[in-house]
Scaffold this motif. Structure first.
Motif, PDB file in Angstrom:
ATOM      1  N   ILE A 149      32.758  46.513  38.372  1.00  0.00           N
ATOM      2  CA  ILE A 149      31.878  46.529  39.727  1.00  0.00           C
ATOM      3  C   ILE A 149      32.300  47.962  39.988  1.00  0.00           C
ATOM      4  N   SER A 150      33.455  48.795  40.017  1.00  0.00           N
ATOM      5  CA  SER A 150      34.100  49.787  39.931  1.00  0.00           C
ATOM      6  C   SER A 150      32.933  51.183  39.792  1.00  0.00           C
ATOM      7  N   ILE A 151      32.522  50.040  38.623  1.00  0.00           N
ATOM      8  CA  ILE A 151      31.915  51.591  37.938  1.00  0.00           C
ATOM      9  C   ILE A 151      30.378  51.429  38.138  1.00  0.00           C
ATOM     10  N   SER A 152      29.604  50.226  38.621  1.00  0.00           N
ATOM     11  CA  SER A 152      28.742  50.031  39.507  1.00  0.00           C
ATOM     12  C   SER A 152      28.399  50.994  40.463  1.00  0.00           C
ATOM     13  N   GLY A 153      29.360  51.120  41.405  1.00  0.00           N
ATOM     14  CA  GLY A 153      29.442  51.229  42.198  1.00  0.00           C
ATOM     15  C   GLY A 153      29.045  52.742  42.169  1.00  0.00           C
ATOM     16  N   VAL A 154      30.034  53.554  41.769  1.00  0.00           N
ATOM     17  CA  VAL A 154      30.268  54.736  41.228  1.00  0.00           C
ATOM     18  C   VAL A 154      28.994  55.413  41.201  1.00  0.00           C
ATOM     19  N   LEU A 155      28.747  54.572  40.198  1.00  0.00           N
ATOM     20  CA  LEU A 155      26.652  54.960  39.168  1.00  0.00           C
ATOM     21  C   LEU A 155      26.366  54.570  40.301  1.00  0.00           C
ATOM     22  N   PHE A 156      25.865  53.899  41.275  1.00  0.00           N
ATOM     23  CA  PHE A 156      25.271  53.910  42.592  1.00  0.00           C
ATOM     24  C   PHE A 156      25.054  54.834  43.322  1.00  0.00           C
ATOM     25  N   LEU A 161      40.378  31.131  47.551  1.00  0.00           N
ATOM     26  CA  LEU A 161      39.782  31.333  49.106  1.00  0.00           C
ATOM     27  C   LEU A 161      40.160  32.688  48.910  1.00  0.00           C
ATOM     28  N   LYS A 162      41.670  33.170  48.359  1.00  0.00           N
ATOM     29  CA  LYS A 162      42.338  34.663  48.142  1.00  0.00           C
ATOM     30  C   LYS A 162      40.636  35.537  47.660  1.00  0.00           C
ATOM     31  N   ILE A 163      40.148  35.433  46.948  1.00  0.00           N
ATOM     32  CA  ILE A 163      39.108  35.780  46.135  1.00  0.00           C
ATOM     33  C   ILE A 163      37.851  36.204  46.371  1.00  0.00           C
ATOM     34  N   VAL A 164      37.727  35.070  47.516  1.00  0.00           N
ATOM     35  CA  VAL A 164      36.446  35.001  48.590  1.00  0.00           C
ATOM     36  C   VAL A 164      36.322  36.174  49.623  1.00  0.00           C
ATOM     37  N   ASN A 165      38.053  35.958  50.132  1.00  0.00           N
ATOM     38  CA  ASN A 165      37.831  36.940  50.869  1.00  0.00           C
ATOM     39  C   ASN A 165      37.915  38.177  50.247  1.00  0.00           C
ATOM     40  N   GLN A 166      38.676  38.568  49.357  1.00  0.00           N
ATOM     41  CA  GLN A 166      38.692  39.682  48.500  1.00  0.00           C
ATOM     42  C   GLN A 166      36.682  40.224  48.173  1.00  0.00           C
ATOM     43  N   ASN A 167      36.019  39.581  48.039  1.00  0.00           N
ATOM     44  CA  ASN A 167      34.621  39.474  47.121  1.00  0.00           C
ATOM     45  C   ASN A 167      34.041  39.553  48.979  1.00  0.00           C
ATOM     46  N   ILE A 168      34.511  39.346  49.510  1.00  0.00           N
ATOM     47  CA  ILE A 168      33.804  39.560  51.254  1.00  0.00           C
ATOM     48  C   ILE A 168      34.270  41.097  52.022  1.00  0.00           C
ATOM     49  N   LYS A 169      35.043  41.826  51.517  1.00  0.00           N
ATOM     50  CA  LYS A 169      35.936  43.323  51.789  1.00  0.00           C
ATOM     51  C   LYS A 169      35.216  43.653  50.838  1.00  0.00           C
ATOM     52  N   ILE A 170      34.704  43.768  49.408  1.00  0.00           N
ATOM     53  CA  ILE A 170      33.947  44.679  48.661  1.00  0.00           C
ATOM     54  C   ILE A 170      32.712  44.654  49.046  1.00  0.00           C
ATOM     55  N   GLN A 171      31.626  43.432  49.449  1.00  0.00           N
ATOM     56  CA  GLN A 171      30.473  43.487  49.931  1.00  0.00           C
ATOM     57  C   GLN A 171      30.286  43.592  51.337  1.00  0.00           C
TER      58      GLN A 171
END
Length: 477
Positions: free
Chosen positions: A423-430, A200-210
Protein backbone atom coordinates in the motif's frame (compact mmCIF):
# COMPACT_ATOMS: atom_id res chain seq x y z
CA UNK A 1 -61.18 -84.43 51.30
CA UNK A 2 -62.71 -81.16 50.16
CA UNK A 3 -59.70 -79.16 51.44
CA UNK A 4 -57.31 -81.37 49.49
CA UNK A 5 -59.46 -80.99 46.41
CA UNK A 6 -59.47 -77.21 46.61
CA UNK A 7 -55.73 -77.12 47.23
CA UNK A 8 -55.20 -79.32 44.19
CA UNK A 9 -57.35 -77.05 42.06
CA UNK A 10 -55.43 -74.03 43.31
CA UNK A 11 -52.01 -75.58 42.56
CA UNK A 12 -53.22 -76.84 39.20
CA UNK A 13 -54.47 -73.37 38.33
CA UNK A 14 -51.06 -71.89 39.12
CA UNK A 15 -49.31 -74.53 37.03
CA UNK A 16 -51.73 -73.94 34.17
CA UNK A 17 -51.05 -70.23 34.38
CA UNK A 18 -47.30 -70.74 34.17
CA UNK A 19 -47.60 -72.98 31.13
CA UNK A 20 -50.05 -70.67 29.37
CA UNK A 21 -48.08 -67.46 30.03
CA UNK A 22 -45.15 -68.26 27.82
CA UNK A 23 -43.06 -65.16 27.15
CA UNK A 24 -42.88 -64.27 23.41
CA UNK A 25 -39.51 -64.66 21.76
CA UNK A 26 -37.86 -61.42 20.65
CA UNK A 27 -34.58 -60.52 19.00
CA UNK A 28 -32.21 -58.79 21.40
CA UNK A 29 -29.07 -56.75 20.71
CA UNK A 30 -26.05 -55.81 22.80
CA UNK A 31 -23.90 -52.74 22.27
CA UNK A 32 -20.71 -53.20 20.26
CA UNK A 33 -18.17 -50.44 20.92
CA UNK A 34 -14.74 -50.93 19.35
CA UNK A 35 -13.05 -47.53 19.35
CA UNK A 36 -9.82 -47.10 17.37
CA UNK A 37 -6.60 -46.77 19.33
CA UNK A 38 -5.98 -43.22 18.11
CA UNK A 39 -7.57 -40.27 16.32
CA UNK A 40 -6.81 -40.66 12.62
CA UNK A 41 -3.11 -40.88 11.81
CA UNK A 42 -1.96 -38.65 14.66
CA UNK A 43 -0.08 -39.96 17.65
CA UNK A 44 -2.06 -39.65 20.85
CA UNK A 45 -0.92 -38.79 24.33
CA UNK A 46 0.07 -41.77 26.42
CA UNK A 47 -1.78 -40.31 29.39
CA UNK A 48 -5.50 -39.90 29.76
CA UNK A 49 -7.13 -36.71 28.60
CA UNK A 50 -6.53 -33.76 30.90
CA UNK A 51 -9.19 -31.08 30.72
CA UNK A 52 -8.84 -27.97 32.84
CA UNK A 53 -11.98 -26.39 34.33
CA UNK A 54 -13.41 -23.76 32.01
CA UNK A 55 -12.22 -20.91 34.26
CA UNK A 56 -8.65 -22.06 33.71
CA UNK A 57 -9.10 -22.80 30.02
CA UNK A 58 -10.83 -19.51 29.10
CA UNK A 59 -8.65 -16.92 30.82
CA UNK A 60 -10.28 -13.76 29.47
CA UNK A 61 -11.93 -12.19 32.58
CA UNK A 62 -14.77 -10.68 30.50
CA UNK A 63 -15.53 -14.10 28.98
CA UNK A 64 -15.43 -15.71 32.42
CA UNK A 65 -18.01 -13.22 33.71
CA UNK A 66 -20.29 -13.93 30.74
CA UNK A 67 -20.11 -17.70 31.24
CA UNK A 68 -20.77 -17.37 34.97
CA UNK A 69 -23.87 -15.24 34.35
CA UNK A 70 -25.14 -17.64 31.69
CA UNK A 71 -24.84 -20.62 34.04
CA UNK A 72 -27.06 -18.72 36.50
CA UNK A 73 -29.67 -17.31 34.11
CA UNK A 74 -29.84 -19.32 30.87
CA UNK A 75 -33.43 -20.48 30.31
CA UNK A 76 -32.57 -23.72 28.53
CA UNK A 77 -30.29 -24.76 31.39
CA UNK A 78 -33.01 -23.84 33.90
CA UNK A 79 -35.51 -26.04 32.04
CA UNK A 80 -33.01 -28.90 32.08
CA UNK A 81 -32.63 -28.51 35.86
CA UNK A 82 -36.39 -28.91 36.18
CA UNK A 83 -36.19 -32.12 34.16
CA UNK A 84 -33.73 -33.38 36.77
CA UNK A 85 -36.26 -32.59 39.51
CA UNK A 86 -38.92 -34.50 37.56
CA UNK A 87 -36.62 -37.52 37.22
CA UNK A 88 -35.75 -37.36 40.93
CA UNK A 89 -39.45 -37.35 41.85
CA UNK A 90 -40.00 -40.37 39.62
CA UNK A 91 -37.30 -42.25 41.55
CA UNK A 92 -39.12 -41.51 44.81
CA UNK A 93 -42.42 -42.63 43.31
CA UNK A 94 -40.97 -45.91 42.01
CA UNK A 95 -39.29 -46.57 45.36
CA UNK A 96 -42.63 -46.20 47.11
CA UNK A 97 -44.29 -48.76 44.84
CA UNK A 98 -42.43 -51.77 46.25
CA UNK A 99 -42.72 -50.66 49.90
CA UNK A 100 -45.87 -51.44 51.95
CA UNK A 101 -48.57 -48.79 51.77
CA UNK A 102 -50.11 -47.89 55.15
CA UNK A 103 -52.94 -45.46 55.75
CA UNK A 104 -55.62 -44.38 58.17
CA UNK A 105 -59.31 -44.26 57.42
CA UNK A 106 -62.46 -43.13 59.20
CA UNK A 107 -66.07 -43.09 58.11
CA UNK A 108 -69.68 -42.76 59.07
CA UNK A 109 -72.91 -43.83 57.37
CA UNK A 110 -76.49 -44.99 57.73
CA UNK A 111 -78.21 -48.05 56.26
CA UNK A 112 -81.89 -49.06 56.06
CA UNK A 113 -82.69 -52.59 54.93
CA UNK A 114 -86.06 -53.48 53.41
CA UNK A 115 -88.20 -55.35 55.98
CA UNK A 116 -89.35 -58.02 53.58
CA UNK A 117 -85.94 -59.29 52.65
CA UNK A 118 -83.93 -62.03 54.25
CA UNK A 119 -81.41 -59.56 55.64
CA UNK A 120 -84.11 -57.12 56.80
CA UNK A 121 -86.16 -59.86 58.46
CA UNK A 122 -83.02 -61.20 60.16
CA UNK A 123 -82.09 -57.78 61.56
CA UNK A 124 -85.67 -57.18 62.77
CA UNK A 125 -85.54 -60.30 64.96
CA UNK A 126 -81.98 -59.80 66.19
CA UNK A 127 -81.09 -58.20 69.50
CA UNK A 128 -77.81 -56.46 69.87
CA UNK A 129 -77.92 -57.14 73.60
CA UNK A 130 -80.60 -58.87 75.64
CA UNK A 131 -83.62 -56.61 75.51
CA UNK A 132 -82.00 -54.13 73.09
CA UNK A 133 -83.26 -54.36 69.51
CA UNK A 134 -81.27 -53.56 66.40
CA UNK A 135 -81.74 -49.82 65.69
CA UNK A 136 -83.44 -48.78 62.49
CA UNK A 137 -82.10 -47.21 60.40
CA UNK A 138 -78.71 -48.72 61.24
CA UNK A 139 -75.86 -46.24 61.68
CA UNK A 140 -72.25 -47.18 61.04
CA UNK A 141 -69.04 -45.61 62.45
CA UNK A 142 -65.50 -46.82 61.99
CA UNK A 143 -61.87 -45.82 62.18
CA UNK A 144 -58.72 -47.86 61.77
CA UNK A 145 -55.59 -48.53 59.75
CA UNK A 146 -55.10 -50.43 56.55
CA UNK A 147 -52.05 -51.74 54.69
CA UNK A 148 -51.40 -53.18 51.26
CA UNK A 149 -48.22 -54.66 49.85
CA UNK A 150 -47.34 -56.30 46.56
CA UNK A 151 -44.58 -58.81 47.22
CA UNK A 152 -41.97 -58.15 44.54
CA UNK A 153 -41.24 -61.80 43.70
CA UNK A 154 -39.97 -61.22 40.16
CA UNK A 155 -38.17 -57.91 40.94
CA UNK A 156 -40.62 -56.08 38.71
CA UNK A 157 -40.95 -53.13 41.05
CA UNK A 158 -37.28 -53.01 42.03
CA UNK A 159 -36.17 -53.06 38.37
CA UNK A 160 -38.67 -50.31 37.65
CA UNK A 161 -37.09 -48.25 40.42
CA UNK A 162 -33.58 -48.96 39.07
CA UNK A 163 -34.73 -47.84 35.62
CA UNK A 164 -35.98 -44.58 37.13
CA UNK A 165 -32.60 -44.11 38.84
CA UNK A 166 -30.80 -44.64 35.53
CA UNK A 167 -33.04 -42.07 33.87
CA UNK A 168 -32.35 -39.65 36.70
CA UNK A 169 -28.60 -40.09 36.18
CA UNK A 170 -29.18 -39.65 32.44
CA UNK A 171 -30.94 -36.35 33.13
CA UNK A 172 -27.95 -35.21 35.20
CA UNK A 173 -25.63 -36.06 32.32
CA UNK A 174 -28.05 -34.27 30.01
CA UNK A 175 -27.63 -31.16 32.16
CA UNK A 176 -23.84 -31.51 31.93
CA UNK A 177 -24.14 -31.78 28.15
CA UNK A 178 -26.20 -28.59 28.06
CA UNK A 179 -23.59 -26.83 30.20
CA UNK A 180 -20.79 -28.01 27.91
CA UNK A 181 -22.57 -26.69 24.81
CA UNK A 182 -23.55 -23.46 26.56
CA UNK A 183 -19.97 -22.69 27.62
CA UNK A 184 -18.72 -23.49 24.12
CA UNK A 185 -21.41 -21.40 22.40
CA UNK A 186 -20.74 -18.35 24.57
CA UNK A 187 -16.98 -18.62 24.05
CA UNK A 188 -17.39 -18.98 20.27
CA UNK A 189 -19.82 -16.03 20.12
CA UNK A 190 -17.47 -13.94 22.26
CA UNK A 191 -14.51 -14.57 19.94
CA UNK A 192 -16.76 -13.83 16.96
CA UNK A 193 -17.62 -10.49 18.56
CA UNK A 194 -13.92 -9.69 19.07
CA UNK A 195 -13.29 -10.57 15.43
CA UNK A 196 -16.01 -8.16 14.28
CA UNK A 197 -14.54 -5.41 16.46
CA UNK A 198 -11.20 -5.90 14.75
CA UNK A 199 -12.84 -5.92 11.33
CA UNK A 200 -14.48 -2.60 12.16
CA UNK A 201 -11.12 -1.22 13.26
CA UNK A 202 -9.56 -2.27 9.94
CA UNK A 203 -12.43 -0.70 7.99
CA UNK A 204 -11.97 2.57 9.88
CA UNK A 205 -8.24 2.51 9.18
CA UNK A 206 -8.93 1.80 5.53
CA UNK A 207 -11.36 4.75 5.39
CA UNK A 208 -8.59 7.05 6.65
CA UNK A 209 -6.17 5.71 4.04
CA UNK A 210 -8.73 6.11 1.27
CA UNK A 211 -9.67 9.62 2.44
CA UNK A 212 -6.04 10.70 2.27
CA UNK A 213 -5.64 8.99 -1.11
CA UNK A 214 -8.71 10.84 -2.41
CA UNK A 215 -7.18 14.18 -1.38
CA UNK A 216 -4.01 13.29 -3.27
CA UNK A 217 -5.96 12.32 -6.38
CA UNK A 218 -7.92 15.58 -6.31
CA UNK A 219 -4.68 17.55 -6.09
CA UNK A 220 -3.24 15.60 -9.00
CA UNK A 221 -6.39 16.26 -11.01
CA UNK A 222 -5.93 19.97 -10.41
CA UNK A 223 -2.39 19.56 -11.67
CA UNK A 224 -3.79 17.73 -14.73
CA UNK A 225 -1.90 14.53 -13.87
CA UNK A 226 -5.08 12.40 -13.62
CA UNK A 227 -8.60 12.68 -14.97
CA UNK A 228 -11.99 13.00 -13.25
CA UNK A 229 -12.41 9.24 -13.73
CA UNK A 230 -9.66 8.56 -11.19
CA UNK A 231 -11.30 10.90 -8.69
CA UNK A 232 -14.66 9.15 -9.05
CA UNK A 233 -13.05 5.71 -8.67
CA UNK A 234 -11.42 6.74 -5.41
CA UNK A 235 -14.70 8.30 -4.20
CA UNK A 236 -16.56 5.07 -5.01
CA UNK A 237 -14.07 2.98 -3.04
CA UNK A 238 -14.33 5.35 -0.08
CA UNK A 239 -18.15 5.19 -0.13
CA UNK A 240 -18.01 1.39 -0.35
CA UNK A 241 -15.79 1.27 2.75
CA UNK A 242 -18.15 3.55 4.66
CA UNK A 243 -21.09 1.34 3.69
CA UNK A 244 -19.13 -1.73 4.84
CA UNK A 245 -18.58 0.04 8.15
CA UNK A 246 -22.32 0.04 8.89
CA UNK A 247 -22.68 -3.60 7.82
CA UNK A 248 -20.03 -4.61 10.35
CA UNK A 249 -21.71 -2.51 13.05
CA UNK A 250 -24.97 -4.38 12.42
CA UNK A 251 -23.17 -7.71 12.69
CA UNK A 252 -21.70 -6.55 16.02
CA UNK A 253 -25.20 -5.72 17.31
CA UNK A 254 -26.46 -9.15 16.29
CA UNK A 255 -23.47 -10.88 17.91
CA UNK A 256 -23.95 -8.92 21.15
CA UNK A 257 -27.64 -9.79 21.31
CA UNK A 258 -26.89 -13.45 20.66
CA UNK A 259 -24.72 -13.45 23.77
CA UNK A 260 -27.39 -11.50 25.69
CA UNK A 261 -29.93 -14.16 24.74
CA UNK A 262 -27.66 -16.94 25.99
CA UNK A 263 -27.27 -14.99 29.24
CA UNK A 264 -31.06 -14.69 29.56
CA UNK A 265 -31.10 -10.89 29.51
CA UNK A 266 -32.35 -8.09 27.28
CA UNK A 267 -30.01 -6.28 24.83
CA UNK A 268 -27.17 -4.35 26.42
CA UNK A 269 -23.49 -3.73 25.61
CA UNK A 270 -21.08 -6.62 26.08
CA UNK A 271 -17.96 -5.74 28.06
CA UNK A 272 -14.82 -6.91 26.23
CA UNK A 273 -11.22 -6.11 25.31
CA UNK A 274 -10.96 -6.39 21.53
CA UNK A 275 -7.29 -5.46 21.50
CA UNK A 276 -6.18 -8.91 22.71
CA UNK A 277 -7.90 -10.78 19.89
CA UNK A 278 -4.92 -11.30 17.58
CA UNK A 279 -2.68 -12.14 20.55
CA UNK A 280 -4.87 -14.94 21.95
CA UNK A 281 -3.10 -18.25 21.49
CA UNK A 282 -5.03 -21.54 21.34
CA UNK A 283 -4.68 -23.54 24.54
CA UNK A 284 -2.93 -26.90 24.27
CA UNK A 285 -4.74 -30.02 25.41
CA UNK A 286 -3.76 -33.57 26.09
CA UNK A 287 -6.26 -35.19 23.77
CA UNK A 288 -5.61 -38.64 25.23
CA UNK A 289 -6.97 -41.82 23.66
CA UNK A 290 -10.44 -42.27 22.12
CA UNK A 291 -11.69 -44.47 24.95
CA UNK A 292 -11.40 -41.43 27.26
CA UNK A 293 -14.51 -40.10 25.56
CA UNK A 294 -16.57 -42.77 27.34
CA UNK A 295 -15.71 -41.15 30.67
CA UNK A 296 -15.61 -37.48 29.69
CA UNK A 297 -18.44 -36.90 27.22
CA UNK A 298 -21.74 -36.18 29.02
CA UNK A 299 -23.83 -37.14 25.97
CA UNK A 300 -22.17 -40.58 25.84
CA UNK A 301 -22.76 -41.13 29.54
CA UNK A 302 -26.35 -39.96 29.12
CA UNK A 303 -26.90 -42.46 26.28
CA UNK A 304 -25.31 -45.16 28.43
CA UNK A 305 -27.68 -44.45 31.33
CA UNK A 306 -30.68 -44.46 28.99
CA UNK A 307 -29.52 -47.79 27.59
CA UNK A 308 -29.30 -49.25 31.10
CA UNK A 309 -32.83 -47.99 31.83
CA UNK A 310 -34.19 -49.54 28.65
CA UNK A 311 -32.69 -52.93 29.58
CA UNK A 312 -34.44 -52.77 32.95
CA UNK A 313 -37.70 -51.81 31.22
CA UNK A 314 -37.51 -55.08 29.28
CA UNK A 315 -37.17 -57.02 32.55
CA UNK A 316 -40.12 -55.14 34.05
CA UNK A 317 -42.28 -55.87 31.01
CA UNK A 318 -41.26 -59.54 31.09
CA UNK A 319 -42.18 -59.85 34.78
CA UNK A 320 -45.78 -58.88 33.99
CA UNK A 321 -46.29 -62.31 32.44
CA UNK A 322 -45.82 -63.92 35.87
CA UNK A 323 -48.25 -64.03 38.81
CA UNK A 324 -48.15 -61.22 41.36
CA UNK A 325 -48.67 -61.75 45.11
CA UNK A 326 -50.48 -59.12 47.11
CA UNK A 327 -51.10 -58.89 50.87
CA UNK A 328 -53.68 -56.65 52.50
CA UNK A 329 -54.61 -56.07 56.15
CA UNK A 330 -57.06 -53.96 58.15
CA UNK A 331 -57.47 -53.27 61.88
CA UNK A 332 -59.69 -50.82 63.70
CA UNK A 333 -63.03 -50.27 65.46
CA UNK A 334 -66.54 -50.33 64.01
CA UNK A 335 -69.92 -49.90 65.68
CA UNK A 336 -73.48 -48.69 65.01
CA UNK A 337 -73.27 -46.20 67.89
CA UNK A 338 -70.34 -43.95 68.80
CA UNK A 339 -70.63 -44.87 72.49
CA UNK A 340 -69.81 -48.50 71.61
CA UNK A 341 -67.01 -47.62 69.19
CA UNK A 342 -64.12 -48.32 71.60
CA UNK A 343 -65.63 -51.39 73.26
CA UNK A 344 -63.06 -54.16 73.09
CA UNK A 345 -63.23 -56.83 71.82
CA UNK A 346 -66.85 -56.33 70.72
CA UNK A 347 -66.16 -53.39 68.34
CA UNK A 348 -62.67 -54.49 67.34
CA UNK A 349 -62.39 -55.66 63.75
CA UNK A 350 -59.38 -56.87 61.74
CA UNK A 351 -58.62 -58.81 58.61
CA UNK A 352 -55.61 -60.08 56.70
CA UNK A 353 -55.45 -61.81 53.37
CA UNK A 354 -53.38 -62.53 50.35
CA UNK A 355 -54.13 -62.95 46.68
CA UNK A 356 -52.36 -64.13 43.59
CA UNK A 357 -53.15 -62.45 40.30
CA UNK A 358 -51.91 -63.75 36.99
CA UNK A 359 -52.75 -63.01 33.37
CA UNK A 360 -54.56 -65.92 31.75
CA UNK A 361 -56.71 -64.68 28.86
CA UNK A 362 -56.32 -61.64 26.59
CA UNK A 363 -52.65 -60.95 27.28
CA UNK A 364 -52.21 -58.91 24.10
CA UNK A 365 -51.52 -55.69 26.00
CA UNK A 366 -48.77 -57.35 28.06
CA UNK A 367 -47.22 -58.90 24.95
CA UNK A 368 -47.33 -55.58 23.10
CA UNK A 369 -45.70 -53.76 26.03
CA UNK A 370 -42.94 -56.38 26.21
CA UNK A 371 -42.23 -56.25 22.47
CA UNK A 372 -42.25 -52.43 22.53
CA UNK A 373 -39.85 -52.35 25.50
CA UNK A 374 -37.47 -54.68 23.69
CA UNK A 375 -37.65 -52.54 20.54
CA UNK A 376 -36.85 -49.43 22.60
CA UNK A 377 -33.88 -51.26 24.13
CA UNK A 378 -32.53 -52.05 20.64
CA UNK A 379 -33.15 -48.44 19.68
CA UNK A 380 -31.16 -47.29 22.74
CA UNK A 381 -28.25 -49.55 21.69
CA UNK A 382 -28.12 -47.95 18.25
CA UNK A 383 -28.35 -44.47 19.80
CA UNK A 384 -25.47 -45.27 22.16
CA UNK A 385 -23.30 -46.58 19.33
CA UNK A 386 -24.20 -43.55 17.17
CA UNK A 387 -23.32 -41.15 20.01
CA UNK A 388 -19.90 -42.75 20.49
CA UNK A 389 -19.21 -42.72 16.74
CA UNK A 390 -20.26 -39.07 16.48
CA UNK A 391 -18.01 -38.10 19.41
CA UNK A 392 -14.97 -39.80 17.84
CA UNK A 393 -15.55 -38.13 14.46
CA UNK A 394 -16.05 -34.71 16.08
CA UNK A 395 -12.71 -34.97 17.87
CA UNK A 396 -10.89 -36.20 14.76
CA UNK A 397 -12.34 -33.34 12.68
CA UNK A 398 -11.49 -30.63 15.20
CA UNK A 399 -7.94 -31.87 15.74
CA UNK A 400 -7.36 -31.82 11.99
CA UNK A 401 -8.97 -28.38 11.75
CA UNK A 402 -6.70 -26.89 14.41
CA UNK A 403 -3.59 -28.20 12.64
CA UNK A 404 -4.65 -26.88 9.23
CA UNK A 405 -5.82 -23.50 10.56
CA UNK A 406 -2.52 -23.00 12.34
CA UNK A 407 -0.62 -23.41 9.05
CA UNK A 408 -3.16 -21.27 7.18
CA UNK A 409 -2.91 -18.44 9.74
CA UNK A 410 0.87 -18.33 9.47
CA UNK A 411 0.74 -17.99 5.67
CA UNK A 412 -2.11 -15.47 5.81
CA UNK A 413 -0.10 -13.31 8.25
CA UNK A 414 2.78 -13.21 5.79
CA UNK A 415 0.36 -12.23 3.01
CA UNK A 416 -1.03 -9.36 5.12
CA UNK A 417 2.46 -8.06 5.84
CA UNK A 418 3.33 -8.10 2.15
CA UNK A 419 0.15 -6.29 1.09
CA UNK A 420 0.44 -3.72 3.90
CA UNK A 421 3.88 -2.79 2.60
CA UNK A 422 2.54 -2.70 -0.97
CA UNK A 423 0.00 0.00 0.00
CA UNK A 424 2.82 2.41 0.92
CA UNK A 425 4.82 1.45 -2.15
CA UNK A 426 1.85 1.94 -4.48
CA UNK A 427 1.23 5.38 -2.95
CA UNK A 428 4.79 6.48 -3.55
CA UNK A 429 4.77 5.15 -7.11
CA UNK A 430 1.44 6.85 -7.82
CA UNK A 431 2.76 10.22 -6.65
CA UNK A 432 5.77 9.84 -8.91
CA UNK A 433 3.53 8.76 -11.83
CA UNK A 434 5.12 5.33 -11.95
CA UNK A 435 1.84 3.54 -11.10
CA UNK A 436 -1.70 4.33 -12.17
CA UNK A 437 -4.64 4.82 -9.83
CA UNK A 438 -6.12 1.37 -10.59
CA UNK A 439 -3.02 -0.29 -9.17
CA UNK A 440 -3.39 1.77 -6.00
CA UNK A 441 -7.09 0.91 -5.67
CA UNK A 442 -6.54 -2.80 -6.28
CA UNK A 443 -3.70 -2.88 -3.78
CA UNK A 444 -5.87 -1.25 -1.10
CA UNK A 445 -8.78 -3.59 -1.84
CA UNK A 446 -6.57 -6.70 -1.76
CA UNK A 447 -5.01 -5.60 1.52
CA UNK A 448 -8.44 -5.01 3.09
CA UNK A 449 -9.76 -8.39 1.98
CA UNK A 450 -6.66 -10.18 3.19
CA UNK A 451 -6.85 -8.53 6.61
CA UNK A 452 -10.48 -9.66 6.84
CA UNK A 453 -9.41 -13.17 5.89
CA UNK A 454 -6.69 -13.10 8.55
CA UNK A 455 -9.23 -12.11 11.21
CA UNK A 456 -11.65 -14.76 9.95
CA UNK A 457 -8.90 -17.40 10.13
CA UNK A 458 -8.04 -16.29 13.68
CA UNK A 459 -11.67 -16.51 14.69
CA UNK A 460 -11.96 -20.01 13.21
CA UNK A 461 -8.77 -20.96 15.03
CA UNK A 462 -10.16 -19.82 18.38
CA UNK A 463 -13.52 -21.40 17.62
CA UNK A 464 -11.78 -24.70 16.87
CA UNK A 465 -9.97 -24.38 20.19
CA UNK A 466 -13.35 -24.00 21.89
CA UNK A 467 -14.84 -26.91 19.98
CA UNK A 468 -11.95 -29.23 20.85
CA UNK A 469 -12.58 -28.49 24.50
CA UNK A 470 -16.28 -29.27 23.97
CA UNK A 471 -15.86 -32.49 21.94
CA UNK A 472 -13.39 -33.87 24.47
CA UNK A 473 -16.11 -33.49 27.12
CA UNK A 474 -15.05 -30.33 28.94
CA UNK A 475 -17.01 -27.37 30.23
CA UNK A 476 -19.45 -28.94 32.67
CA UNK A 477 -17.27 -29.27 35.77
Amino acid sequence: MNKRYYLFVFVAGIALNFTSCKVPEVVQKSENINLPDQYGQEENDSTTVSLAPWKEYFKDPYLQDLITEALDNNQELSMTLQEIEIARSEVKAKKGEYLPSVGLKAGAGVDKKARYTSLGASEATTDIRPGEEMPEPLQDYLFGAYATWEVDIWKKLRNSKKAAVSRYLASVEGKNFVVTNLVAEIASSYYELLALDNELKIVNQNIKIQTNALKVVKLQKEAAKVTELAVKKFEAELLNSKSLQYNVKQEITVAENKINFLLGRYPQPIQRDSGVFLNVLPESLQKGIPSDLLQNRPDIRQAEMELAASKLDVKVAKARFYPSLGISANIGYQAFNPKYLLDTPESLMYSIGGDILAPLINRNEIKATYIAANAKQIQAVYKYEQTVLNAYIEVANQLSKIDNLSKSYELKSQQVDALSKSISISGVLFKSARADYMEVLMTQRDALETKFELIETKMQQLSAMVQVYRVLGGGWE
